[in-house]
Write an enzyme that holds these catalytic residues in place. Sequence first.
Site, PDB file in Angstrom:
ATOM      1  N   SER A  92       0.831  -1.203   0.000  1.00  0.00           N
ATOM      2  CA  SER A  92       0.000   0.000   0.000  1.00  0.00           C
ATOM      3  C   SER A  92       0.859   1.244   0.000  1.00  0.00           C
ATOM      4  O   SER A  92       1.989   1.243   0.504  1.00  0.00           O
ATOM      5  CB  SER A  92      -0.881  -0.014   1.253  1.00  0.00           C
ATOM      6  N   TYR A 148      -2.545  -0.437  10.787  1.00  0.00           N
ATOM      7  CA  TYR A 148      -2.728  -1.082   9.481  1.00  0.00           C
ATOM      8  C   TYR A 148      -1.516  -0.847   8.584  1.00  0.00           C
ATOM      9  O   TYR A 148      -0.947  -1.785   8.011  1.00  0.00           O
ATOM     10  CB  TYR A 148      -3.981  -0.550   8.793  1.00  0.00           C
ATOM     11  N   LYS A 151       1.779  -3.388   6.860  1.00  0.00           N
ATOM     12  CA  LYS A 151       2.308  -3.455   5.489  1.00  0.00           C
ATOM     13  C   LYS A 151       3.822  -3.242   5.483  1.00  0.00           C
ATOM     14  O   LYS A 151       4.569  -3.948   4.787  1.00  0.00           O
ATOM     15  CB  LYS A 151       1.616  -2.413   4.604  1.00  0.00           C
TER      16      LYS A 151
END
Length: 339
Positions: free
Chosen positions: A125, A149, A153
């Site tokens: 991302s 979050y 990643k």
Amino acid sequence: MKTILVTGGTGFIGSHTCIELLKQDYDVVVVDNLCNSSPLVLERIAQITSKKATFYKLDLLDKPNLENVFQKHPIDAVIHFAGLKAVGESTKTPLSYYHNNLTGTLVLLDIMQKHHVFNLVFSSSATVYGENNPIPYIEHFPLSSTSPYGRTKVMIEQFLQDAFKADSRWNISLLRYFNPVGAHPSGLMGEDPNGIPNNLMPFITQVAIGKRDKLNIFGGDYPTHDGTGVRDYIHVVDLALGHIKALKKLALNKTPSVEAYNLGAGKGYSVLDVVKAFEKAAAKKICYQIAPRREGDIAEFYADSTKAKNELNWQVELSLEQMCHDAWNWQSKNPNGYQ
């Protein structure tokens, strides 16, 4: 490569990628726990492609049953989408995000290694670029994140770099994508978030269909051309095709490696740009109001996707207008999503 395991294959991006894989005659095996998606997606994939993906309702944390999938199928590569993905939710339940996203990935990698499957396309991302890098974002920039979050990643990318250093058989593409929107042009598949949408386009479409009263635009005083935040939007079908290009690049690699690629349009659109484009595409007025900025949001970001163009032979083909048209086509034909 013939048989591809797609984790999280019934999600928004995963399902569109399954369509493109089946259209190009790959054998597709999907594992998904359906916590954020519908089993109806599999029927829609079959309806669109006239082909079926093999499906297992399965959580990556369920190591014995995931191992059974590898024993049953001659898997050549994995496209790894599975994971919790809401930035706001991750700040409220960080431990569940770390456990699900990190542990699930470690279980997957362990089983892949055991079964000598070293080809991997990872769904990363743009959040890995954090707040402090200049724009446009380039793959060699330092990584950081402002949410649990996003940190999952960053950490998974580091897992994969470390795995390659320890075992050079790993052959990995890290795809850092920006803001996927739109829907399949058939209107049979699109974005169907649980509860209140976290992303702009499904919120706009739900206002247009009458499910929401108005759109809150967070921040109207950014140093952008109209004061609203600017982001890099990409059609989900373009994004799905990027995964096919990445797979093909892995198959051609004479020397395995770990490479990161930005998948974005390479230019930004403001929130109001998107609203106006949607109003034109749908012939609908969108009621909105300017709300205070959200903590952690930045004025603008967009990709430099030169590396993907040069090395993957990939670039966006579909316009913002097409993204809006397809998003509205999906929502108007499926006012309650897959329900």
